[in-house]
Design a protein around this motif. Structure first.
Motif, PDB file in Angstrom:
ATOM      1  N   SER A  57       0.800  36.440  71.821  1.00 48.74           N
ATOM      2  CA  SER A  57       0.585  35.025  71.485  1.00 48.74           C
ATOM      3  C   SER A  57       1.574  34.099  72.180  1.00 48.74           C
ATOM      4  CB  SER A  57       0.654  34.827  69.968  1.00 48.74           C
ATOM      5  OG  SER A  57      -0.345  35.577  69.316  1.00 48.74           O
ATOM      6  N   THR A  58       2.852  34.409  72.037  1.00 51.07           N
ATOM      7  CA  THR A  58       3.882  33.535  72.626  1.00 51.07           C
ATOM      8  C   THR A  58       3.653  33.259  74.114  1.00 51.07           C
ATOM      9  OG1 THR A  58       5.532  34.201  70.993  1.00 51.07           O
ATOM     10  CG2 THR A  58       6.350  33.303  73.070  1.00 51.07           C
ATOM     11  N   PRO A  59       3.399  34.281  74.942  1.00 51.18           N
ATOM     12  CA  PRO A  59       3.196  33.997  76.374  1.00 51.18           C
ATOM     13  C   PRO A  59       2.001  33.088  76.641  1.00 51.18           C
ATOM     14  CG  PRO A  59       3.571  36.348  76.019  1.00 51.18           C
ATOM     15  CD  PRO A  59       3.355  35.734  74.677  1.00 51.18           C
ATOM     16  N   VAL A  60       0.939  33.226  75.833  1.00 47.77           N
ATOM     17  CA  VAL A  60      -0.258  32.414  76.046  1.00 47.77           C
ATOM     18  C   VAL A  60       0.046  30.937  75.825  1.00 47.77           C
ATOM     19  CG1 VAL A  60      -2.595  31.944  75.226  1.00 47.77           C
ATOM     20  CG2 VAL A  60      -1.807  34.303  75.444  1.00 47.77           C
ATOM     21  N   VAL A  61       0.770  30.630  74.765  1.00 52.03           N
ATOM     22  CA  VAL A  61       1.106  29.228  74.476  1.00 52.03           C
ATOM     23  C   VAL A  61       1.910  28.626  75.624  1.00 52.03           C
ATOM     24  CG1 VAL A  61       2.327  27.681  72.910  1.00 52.03           C
ATOM     25  CG2 VAL A  61       1.050  29.624  71.979  1.00 52.03           C
ATOM     26  N   TRP A  62       2.868  29.362  76.140  1.00 54.61           N
ATOM     27  CA  TRP A  62       3.711  28.832  77.214  1.00 54.61           C
ATOM     28  C   TRP A  62       2.943  28.733  78.536  1.00 54.61           C
ATOM     29  CZ3 TRP A  62       8.320  26.542  76.594  1.00 54.61           C
ATOM     30  CH2 TRP A  62       8.948  26.704  75.348  1.00 54.61           C
ATOM     31  N   LEU A  63       2.072  29.701  78.807  1.00 55.27           N
ATOM     32  CA  LEU A  63       1.257  29.616  80.024  1.00 55.27           C
ATOM     33  C   LEU A  63       0.314  28.419  79.959  1.00 55.27           C
ATOM     34  CD1 LEU A  63       0.358  33.388  80.587  1.00 55.27           C
ATOM     35  CD2 LEU A  63       1.944  31.997  81.936  1.00 55.27           C
ATOM     36  N   ALA A  64      -0.274  28.183  78.789  1.00 53.82           N
ATOM     37  CA  ALA A  64      -1.160  27.021  78.617  1.00 53.82           C
ATOM     38  C   ALA A  64      -0.378  25.725  78.796  1.00 53.82           C
ATOM     39  CB  ALA A  64      -1.810  27.067  77.238  1.00 53.82           C
ATOM     40  N   TRP A  65       0.843  25.675  78.249  1.00 52.50           N
ATOM     41  CA  TRP A  65       1.684  24.489  78.376  1.00 52.50           C
ATOM     42  C   TRP A  65       2.029  24.224  79.844  1.00 52.50           C
ATOM     43  CZ3 TRP A  65       7.085  24.245  79.612  1.00 52.50           C
ATOM     44  CH2 TRP A  65       7.657  22.974  79.428  1.00 52.50           C
ATOM     45  N   LYS A 121       0.302  24.975  82.396  1.00 48.93           N
ATOM     46  CA  LYS A 121      -0.889  24.527  83.123  1.00 48.93           C
ATOM     47  C   LYS A 121      -1.571  23.339  82.459  1.00 48.93           C
ATOM     48  CE  LYS A 121      -2.212  28.283  86.099  1.00 48.93           C
ATOM     49  NZ  LYS A 121      -3.384  28.956  86.697  1.00 48.93           N
ATOM     50  N   ASN A 122      -0.863  22.736  81.487  1.00 48.97           N
ATOM     51  CA  ASN A 122      -1.364  21.507  80.849  1.00 48.97           C
ATOM     52  C   ASN A 122      -2.747  21.692  80.228  1.00 48.97           C
ATOM     53  OD1 ASN A 122      -0.913  18.832  80.081  1.00 48.97           O
ATOM     54  ND2 ASN A 122      -2.097  18.039  81.814  1.00 48.97           N
ATOM     55  N   THR A 123      -2.949  22.822  79.578  1.00 45.28           N
ATOM     56  CA  THR A 123      -4.217  23.126  78.911  1.00 45.28           C
ATOM     57  C   THR A 123      -4.010  23.092  77.399  1.00 45.28           C
ATOM     58  OG1 THR A 123      -4.860  24.580  80.726  1.00 45.28           O
ATOM     59  CG2 THR A 123      -6.079  24.823  78.675  1.00 45.28           C
ATOM     60  N   PRO A 124      -4.791  22.317  76.656  1.00 44.63           N
ATOM     61  CA  PRO A 124      -4.646  22.312  75.190  1.00 44.63           C
ATOM     62  C   PRO A 124      -4.834  23.714  74.616  1.00 44.63           C
ATOM     63  CG  PRO A 124      -6.114  20.555  75.918  1.00 44.63           C
ATOM     64  CD  PRO A 124      -5.866  21.424  77.114  1.00 44.63           C
ATOM     65  N   VAL A 125      -3.998  24.083  73.662  1.00 45.40           N
ATOM     66  CA  VAL A 125      -4.102  25.406  73.052  1.00 45.40           C
ATOM     67  C   VAL A 125      -4.073  25.282  71.532  1.00 45.40           C
ATOM     68  CG1 VAL A 125      -1.608  25.810  73.253  1.00 45.40           C
ATOM     69  CG2 VAL A 125      -3.151  27.749  72.959  1.00 45.40           C
ATOM     70  N   ILE A 126      -5.064  25.902  70.905  1.00 51.80           N
ATOM     71  CA  ILE A 126      -5.127  25.989  69.447  1.00 51.80           C
ATOM     72  C   ILE A 126      -4.571  27.351  69.049  1.00 51.80           C
ATOM     73  CG2 ILE A 126      -6.643  26.107  67.433  1.00 51.80           C
ATOM     74  CD1 ILE A 126      -8.691  24.485  69.106  1.00 51.80           C
ATOM     75  N   VAL A 127      -3.531  27.365  68.256  1.00 54.28           N
ATOM     76  CA  VAL A 127      -3.032  28.613  67.687  1.00 54.28           C
ATOM     77  C   VAL A 127      -3.756  28.830  66.367  1.00 54.28           C
ATOM     78  CG1 VAL A 127      -1.048  29.811  66.711  1.00 54.28           C
ATOM     79  CG2 VAL A 127      -0.789  28.479  68.816  1.00 54.28           C
ATOM     80  N   ASN A 128      -4.656  29.784  66.336  1.00 52.28           N
ATOM     81  CA  ASN A 128      -5.411  30.120  65.126  1.00 52.28           C
ATOM     82  C   ASN A 128      -4.682  31.283  64.440  1.00 52.28           C
ATOM     83  OD1 ASN A 128      -8.928  31.019  64.492  1.00 52.28           O
ATOM     84  ND2 ASN A 128      -7.352  30.236  63.148  1.00 52.28           N
ATOM     85  N   TYR A 129      -3.712  30.924  63.608  1.00 53.80           N
ATOM     86  CA  TYR A 129      -2.794  31.920  63.039  1.00 53.80           C
ATOM     87  C   TYR A 129      -3.399  32.570  61.798  1.00 53.80           C
ATOM     88  CZ  TYR A 129       1.775  34.029  62.192  1.00 53.80           C
ATOM     89  OH  TYR A 129       2.804  34.926  62.032  1.00 53.80           O
ATOM     90  N   ARG A 130      -3.386  33.920  61.757  1.00 54.30           N
ATOM     91  CA  ARG A 130      -4.106  34.621  60.708  1.00 54.30           C
ATOM     92  C   ARG A 130      -3.292  35.725  60.037  1.00 54.30           C
ATOM     93  NH1 ARG A 130      -9.061  32.754  62.054  1.00 54.30           N
ATOM     94  NH2 ARG A 130     -10.123  34.101  60.583  1.00 54.30           N
ATOM     95  N   GLY A 131      -1.971  35.724  60.212  1.00 55.55           N
ATOM     96  CA  GLY A 131      -1.148  36.803  59.662  1.00 55.55           C
ATOM     97  C   GLY A 131      -0.859  36.641  58.190  1.00 55.55           C
TER      98      GLY A 131
END
Length: 344
Positions: A76-84, A86-96
């Motif tokens: 999860s963490t790498p995806v948020v930073w990669l999206a940031w 590349k200036n792509t909106p990211v929804i974290v759908n947290y389910r833990g």
């Protein structure tokens, strides 16, 4: 989480959305890597991150299905930073479901990543409260229940017949799901309901231990471990049941409870985590403390004896579960997607 992901992908495509699915659990390539413990994780992680990097910047929104622990750190963490980046909106759908304990231990490391997310969505009011305690705002969009698949046995011409009072559990055989408590409860119930039977659908490391407990209590003729079932077999199991037990010790928003309600089966569940946010005591379920076999047994016996209570729970449950149908949940997701795409 995997079930919810596959459902969302299928339903969004049916709505005309273009969906690109990047999986964390793709088959190993080459297949021989599967035998190399420790090393094999890299053969999934690296291609996963490369795929995310290629996708970011090309899509309108990244919808990230996230969980606690190592899953959060690795996938999860790498995806948020990669999206940031590349200036792509990211929804974290947290389910833990274990978010509370995880945050207490690690939130100082988690917060910087959450701050880079465009929106944080959780499936329950329980998780919303957990995040709020750490100063993080979230939006609640619940899980989806397929009401065309999960429906009462009375609506199915060839619904399965049962011999006695049939109780089922649809949880994996792991300590956190409290199945030993349910088996101990059954030993108490059998004194009042000799024809009771329990079917447990799931697999896991506790199989030998739970089988031994069943033998020790003399319940071999009353308890059946049916293993992991496919989608249709799970529906058939619900439709054969007189009662669903959810004896878990940790939970967020258990689909097994919602599926039972949708199939018109009364539920006895523990009151842990997010469960009180999706069912109401005496209205849509009967709740007991985790680990309390005597309390669980008392509620099973009560539902066996009280037809009026059973019917009240069934009727209220069928009404309540409509909130999780796709037409309702769809509009919540599409509204959020549109707002991110327009930059609102």
């Amino acid at each position: 989480m995997a079930t919810q992901t596959s459902q969302l992908v299928k339903l969004f495509k049916e709505e005309g959305l273009e969906v690109c699915l990047v999986q964390t659990n793709r088959p190993y390539r080459p297949k021989s890597v599967e035998k190399l413990r420790g090393v094999r994780a890299l053969f999934r992680l690296v291609p996963y991150l490369v795929a995310v990097w290629k996708m970011a910047g090309k899509v309108d929104v990244i919808h990230l299905m996230a969980n606690s622990g190592w899953s959060w750190q690795l996938f999860s963490t790498p995806v948020v930073w990669l999206a940031w980046l590349k200036n792509t909106p990211v929804i974290v759908n947290y389910r833990g479901g274990e978010a509370g304990s995880y945050f207490k231990q690690s939130f100082r490391w988690i917060r910087p990543t959450l701050n880079r997310a465009t929106k944080i969505v959780v499936p329950s009011g329980y998780l919303q409260e957990v995040f709020a305690k750490f100063g993080v705002e979230t939006t609640v969009i619940p899980n989806i229940i397929n009401l065309e698949r999960f429906r009462p046995a009375a609506m199915v011409d060839d619904a399965p017949a049962t011999k006695g009072f049939r109780v089922i559990i649809t949880r994996n055989l792991e300590a956190i799901y409290g199945i030993a408590t349910a088996i101990n409860a059954l030993a108490i119930v059998r004194r009042e309901i000799p024809a009771i039977e329990l079917a447990i659908a799931g697999s896991g490391p506790q199989l030998a231990e739970l089988t031994a407990l069943t033998d020790q209590l003399g319940l071999q003729e009353h308890v059946q471990f049916v293993g992991r079932l496919d989608a249709q077999q799970i529906v058939d199991l619900y439709q054969s049941a007189d009662l669903v037990l959810n004896p878990t010790t940790v939970d967020n928003m258990p689909n097994s409870v919602l599926e039972a309600l949708a199939c018109g089966v009364p539920v006895v569940t523990t009151d842990v985590g997010g469960i009180p946010y999706i069912v109401s005591q005496e209205k849509t379920a009967l709740m007991v403390p985790a680990g309390d076999a005597a309390a669980m047994a008392a509620q099973i016996i009560r539902l066996y004896r009280e037809e009026e209570t059973r019917q009240r729970l069934i009727d209220n449950g069928l009404d309540a579960v409509r909130l999780y149908a796709w037409p309702v949940v769809k509009e919540q997701w599409l509204t959020l997607y549109r707002s991110l795409r327009s930059g609102l």
